[in-house]
Motif scaffolding. Structure first.
Motif, PDB file in Angstrom:
ATOM      1  N   GLN A 120     -26.738  54.422  10.544  1.00 21.71           N
ATOM      2  CA  GLN A 120     -25.497  55.161  10.264  1.00 21.71           C
ATOM      3  C   GLN A 120     -24.748  54.548   9.089  1.00 21.71           C
ATOM      4  O   GLN A 120     -24.073  55.242   8.344  1.00 21.71           O
ATOM      5  N   ALA A 121     -24.899  53.220   8.929  1.00 24.66           N
ATOM      6  CA  ALA A 121     -24.227  52.568   7.801  1.00 24.66           C
ATOM      7  C   ALA A 121     -24.815  53.026   6.473  1.00 24.66           C
ATOM      8  O   ALA A 121     -24.144  53.002   5.443  1.00 24.66           O
ATOM      9  N   LEU A 122     -26.081  53.474   6.517  1.00 22.42           N
ATOM     10  CA  LEU A 122     -26.767  53.836   5.275  1.00 22.42           C
ATOM     11  C   LEU A 122     -26.758  55.336   5.000  1.00 22.42           C
ATOM     12  O   LEU A 122     -27.317  55.778   4.001  1.00 22.42           O
ATOM     13  N   VAL A 123     -26.133  56.102   5.892  1.00 23.52           N
ATOM     14  CA  VAL A 123     -26.310  57.558   5.847  1.00 23.52           C
ATOM     15  C   VAL A 123     -25.848  58.200   4.534  1.00 23.52           C
ATOM     16  O   VAL A 123     -26.451  59.151   4.058  1.00 23.52           O
ATOM     17  N   GLN A 124     -24.788  57.680   3.934  1.00 24.75           N
ATOM     18  CA  GLN A 124     -24.296  58.324   2.692  1.00 24.75           C
ATOM     19  C   GLN A 124     -24.794  57.601   1.453  1.00 24.75           C
ATOM     20  O   GLN A 124     -24.254  57.767   0.384  1.00 24.75           O
ATOM     21  N   GLU A 125     -25.887  56.839   1.636  1.00 23.08           N
ATOM     22  CA  GLU A 125     -26.488  56.055   0.541  1.00 23.08           C
ATOM     23  C   GLU A 125     -25.438  55.188  -0.150  1.00 23.08           C
ATOM     24  O   GLU A 125     -25.196  55.319  -1.354  1.00 23.08           O
ATOM     25  N   PRO A 126     -24.812  54.285   0.607  1.00 25.83           N
ATOM     26  CA  PRO A 126     -23.771  53.451  -0.001  1.00 25.83           C
ATOM     27  C   PRO A 126     -24.376  52.413  -0.940  1.00 25.83           C
ATOM     28  O   PRO A 126     -25.537  52.035  -0.787  1.00 25.83           O
ATOM     29  N   ARG A 127     -23.570  51.957  -1.875  1.00 21.62           N
ATOM     30  CA  ARG A 127     -24.043  50.904  -2.777  1.00 21.62           C
ATOM     31  C   ARG A 127     -23.770  49.524  -2.191  1.00 21.62           C
ATOM     32  O   ARG A 127     -24.238  48.531  -2.693  1.00 21.62           O
ATOM     33  N   TYR A 169     -22.185  61.083  11.559  1.00 18.13           N
ATOM     34  CA  TYR A 169     -21.673  60.213  10.490  1.00 18.13           C
ATOM     35  C   TYR A 169     -21.963  60.804   9.110  1.00 18.13           C
ATOM     36  O   TYR A 169     -21.165  60.662   8.185  1.00 18.13           O
ATOM     37  N   ALA A 214     -14.467  53.277   8.722  1.00 19.09           N
ATOM     38  CA  ALA A 214     -15.160  52.635   7.596  1.00 19.09           C
ATOM     39  C   ALA A 214     -15.846  53.670   6.709  1.00 19.09           C
ATOM     40  O   ALA A 214     -16.320  53.357   5.633  1.00 19.09           O
ATOM     41  N   LYS A 215     -15.899  54.924   7.196  1.00 18.43           N
ATOM     42  CA  LYS A 215     -16.390  56.038   6.376  1.00 18.43           C
ATOM     43  C   LYS A 215     -15.175  56.619   5.644  1.00 18.43           C
ATOM     44  O   LYS A 215     -14.032  56.312   6.002  1.00 18.43           O
ATOM     45  N   PRO A 216     -15.401  57.468   4.658  1.00 16.01           N
ATOM     46  CA  PRO A 216     -14.239  58.032   3.949  1.00 16.01           C
ATOM     47  C   PRO A 216     -13.483  59.057   4.801  1.00 16.01           C
ATOM     48  O   PRO A 216     -13.504  60.259   4.529  1.00 16.01           O
ATOM     49  N   MET A 261     -21.694  63.485  -2.861  1.00 13.27           N
ATOM     50  CA  MET A 261     -22.087  62.561  -1.818  1.00 13.27           C
ATOM     51  C   MET A 261     -21.718  61.149  -2.216  1.00 13.27           C
ATOM     52  O   MET A 261     -20.657  60.668  -1.937  1.00 13.27           O
ATOM     53  N   THR A 262     -22.583  60.498  -2.966  1.00 16.84           N
ATOM     54  CA  THR A 262     -22.234  59.155  -3.395  1.00 16.84           C
ATOM     55  C   THR A 262     -21.431  59.244  -4.684  1.00 16.84           C
ATOM     56  O   THR A 262     -21.388  60.261  -5.348  1.00 16.84           O
ATOM     57  N   CYS A 284     -19.283  62.093   6.003  1.00 16.67           N
ATOM     58  CA  CYS A 284     -19.369  61.676   4.590  1.00 16.67           C
ATOM     59  C   CYS A 284     -19.609  62.868   3.676  1.00 16.67           C
ATOM     60  O   CYS A 284     -19.874  62.693   2.483  1.00 16.67           O
ATOM     61  N   GLU A 330     -18.394  54.270  -0.807  1.00 13.52           N
ATOM     62  CA  GLU A 330     -19.429  53.373  -1.329  1.00 13.52           C
ATOM     63  C   GLU A 330     -19.913  52.372  -0.294  1.00 13.52           C
ATOM     64  O   GLU A 330     -20.753  51.535  -0.594  1.00 13.52           O
ATOM     65  N   VAL A 331     -19.337  52.409   0.919  1.00 11.96           N
ATOM     66  CA  VAL A 331     -19.618  51.343   1.893  1.00 11.96           C
ATOM     67  C   VAL A 331     -20.268  51.859   3.167  1.00 11.96           C
ATOM     68  O   VAL A 331     -19.904  52.903   3.689  1.00 11.96           O
ATOM     69  N   GLY A 332     -21.198  51.078   3.661  1.00 12.94           N
ATOM     70  CA  GLY A 332     -21.736  51.309   4.993  1.00 12.94           C
ATOM     71  C   GLY A 332     -21.390  50.082   5.815  1.00 12.94           C
ATOM     72  O   GLY A 332     -21.484  48.959   5.320  1.00 12.94           O
ATOM     73  N   PHE A 333     -20.934  50.287   7.050  1.00 18.29           N
ATOM     74  CA  PHE A 333     -20.484  49.146   7.850  1.00 18.29           C
ATOM     75  C   PHE A 333     -21.131  49.156   9.226  1.00 18.29           C
ATOM     76  O   PHE A 333     -21.140  50.178   9.914  1.00 18.29           O
TER      77      PHE A 333
END
Lengths: 314, 284
Positions: free
Chosen positions: B152-159, B105, A113-115, A1-2, B109, B82-85
């Protein structure tokens, strides 16, 4: 995931293009998006009415002499015609809507903006349209088969009754039955429906390609339909320009002809549908050849779309 | 320590139809954001804020310079793990419900199954949309859309979370909720890169600020440094009479009743600094 952080250096997971799971997510999302659009319901409704009308004798209005096999042939003709119209319009319009709408609503930003590699995005969108086309044609095929089976049962019964009344010999009755059943539900008919799907798949991929550099849905739709009409006549034009066999034409002219065939798909190849309506068989080899031609155009269109789209800035 | 964001001498030019000279939207901008920092990029409309953000996200390719996220080149897809937008004025897919949006979303990810469902529930609770989870986005208000966008920007636990005008068009209450969410992210150690026109809000939440004007970074630093006025001294007195103010230092020392609480540099406001560095600026 991360990503995992190792010794202060992040090592994100690899996001290679054409990840089946990611493409699948985009495909099913696009399918859902299109299914929830009311324009699709309207077109589906139109197709259902057209097919359902075959249950009645509407098609023989003004043609009182039409009976027996002609009725079955008309059902096949109307049904395949409706399917062609429905699938072509849907392939062009639905695909033309997708990309500009995502850009306009800025949903594209949040996806890219997602992978998500851009190739996966395009592939998912195209496959979503193709899934919708396949599902709707499959349902229409089922409906057509049901109507045809019912109608054929009636026709065969009336023919048998008439033949018995006229004291036809058994072998002649059997031959008539075989001939009538050839106008009913056959594998060739399902093959023709699949050919309709293949033609719409080429149109959808062409519309996707146009929409990668087009600035509006209207432009994509117009060019899409123009491409469809050119594709239906380009073989004739090439034939006239280069001669029937191509003998006596120079390599440059041949290359030009080939170039035209690559840019404008030859939709006359898909006209086998007409002979199937007349009751001719649709050999598996022809279906295989059509599938190959379709795969060539779809992959070519997708590749060029990706080339344009990968350099595009938003 | 590895930077969360590293923008080095970023230049972005756009070719305009009918013009020979390209338009330089971003001109040699460099930004470094440390992990866990809240960085605010402010500037007038058309100053290049969004273009810089898009370059960081790989949505536009730099004409010159480089952008990286936690050491990974922004033009590579992997950097986006690593990014949420949250873009400015996001609309999302109206045919999806709030929960479906987050699921979509999340799946993009690589999330799935019970962990995805758990995440969806957590995020809806975080942005206070649990009650609207099964409502289609077509029926959401502007503030709700911003909040589902943040989720949605936070869904993949971005840093790193990039927010482009997160409170644009949102009413004061919605704006306050988003501000609280930014504080929450900061508390979790998530790096936030935001651009906003609401200077008061930027001043409230950001550790460091950059002012961009006509594509160039004209001022950058910590809020404390930026808002300090070097040639002035601030004196805060308790129980001081008006007469006492005239002779501050000697009088305070001489007067036993007054108490010198703090002596230091007075602060201007971020808004005043912003106007001084942009509209009142004499040279480009």
């Amino acid at each position: 995931m991360t990503a995992t952080a190792t010794a202060g250096r992040s090592v994100p997971p690899s996001n290679r293009p054409l990840n089946p799971r990611r493409v699948g997510v985009l495909m099913f999302h696009t399918f859902t998006q299109l299914v929830r659009m009311k324009v699709f319901y309207f077109m589906g409704f139109f197709a259902v009415i057209l097919l359902a009308s075959n249950l009645f004798n509407l098609q023989s209005f003004g043609q009182p002499d039409m009976e027996g096999m002609d009725v079955l042939r008309t059902i096949r003709s109307w049904s395949l015609g409706a399917m062609t119209l429905f699938s072509t319009v849907l392939a062009i319009v639905a695909t033309a809507l997708l990309l500009p709408k995502d850009v306009e609503d800025r949903t594209l930003y949040t996806i890219l903006a997602k992978p998500v590699p851009r190739l996966d995005y395009l592939t998912g969108k195209l496959l979503g349209v193709l899934l919708l086309l396949f599902s709707s044609l499959f349902l229409m095929d089922l409906l057509m088969s049901g109507v045809l089976a019912l109608r054929m049962h009636d026709v065969v019964n009336s023919q048998l009754a008439a033949a018995a009344k006229a004291n036809w010999p058994a072998d002649q009755i059997a031959a008539m039955r075989v001939q009538t059943e050839a106008q009913g539900v056959t594998w060739s008919l399902h093959g023709a429906v699949f050919a309709v799907f293949l033609r719409s798949a080429v149109m959808a991929s062409a519309a996707l390609l146009i929409s990668t550099f087009s600035t509006s849905t209207l432009f994509t739709t117009i060019i899409g339909f123009l491409l469809y009409f050119i594709g239906n006549f380009q073989a004739d034009a090439r034939h006239a320009a280069l001669g029937g066999t191509g003998e006596g034409t120079g390599p440059l002219a041949k290359a030009a002809g080939l170039g035209i065939a690559v840019i404008f798909p030859d939709f006359q190849l898909f006209n086998v549908i007409d002979s199937v309506i007349e009751g001719a068989a649709f050999p598996l080899s022809s279906l295989g050849m059509l599938t190959g031609v379709t795969a060539f155009y779809v992959i070519l269109h997708l590749f060029v779309s990706w080339l344009v789209f990968s350099g595009k800035e938003f | 320590m590895e930077s969360a964001v590293e923008i080095r001498h970023l230049v972005k030019e756009f070719r305009l139809p009918g013009h020979k000279t390209p338009l330089r939207a971003v001109d040699d901008v460099s930004i470094t954001i440390a992990p866990g920092e809240v960085y605010g990029l402010i500037g007038p409309n058309g100053s290049g804020k969004s273009t810089a953000m898009k370059a960081l996200l790989g949505l536009v390719a730099p004409t010159a310079g480089t952008c990286s996220i936690f050491g990974n080149d922004s033009l590579k897809v992997d950097s986006r793990q690593e990014v949420g937008f949250l873009p400015e004025n996001p609309y999302f897919y109206k045919h999806l419900t709030g929960a479906e949006t987050l699921r979509f979303y999340g799946k993009l990810c690589g999330l799935r199954g019970p962990s995805l469902e758990k995440k969806v529930g957590e995020l809806l609770e975080l942005v206070d949309l649990t009650g609207a989870r099964d409502r289609r986005l077509g029926g959401y208000s502007k503030g709700m859309l911003q909040r589902i966008g943040l989720a949605q920007a936070l869904v993949q636990e971005p840093r790193l979370v990039i927010l482009d005008e997160p409170t644009a068009g949102v009413d004061p209450i919605g704006s306050r909720q988003i501000r609280d969410l930014i504080f929450e992210l900061k508390g979790r150690g998530i790096t936030v890169f935001l651009c906003s026109h609401l200077l008061e809000q930027v001043q409230e939440v950001c550790d460091r600020v950059g002012i961009i004007f006509r594509g160039r970074m004209v001022k950058e630093g910590s809020l404390d440094d930026l808002l300090s006025i070097d040639d002035q001294t601030e004196v805060i007195l308790r129980n001081a009479s008006p007469e006492l103010l005239a002779k501050v230092r000697e009088a305070v020392l001489a007067d036993g009743a007054a108490e010198l609480i703090r002596a230091g540099k007075p602060k201007t406001t971020l808004e005043r600094l912003f106007l001084q560095e942009t509209l009142d600026r004499k040279e480009p």
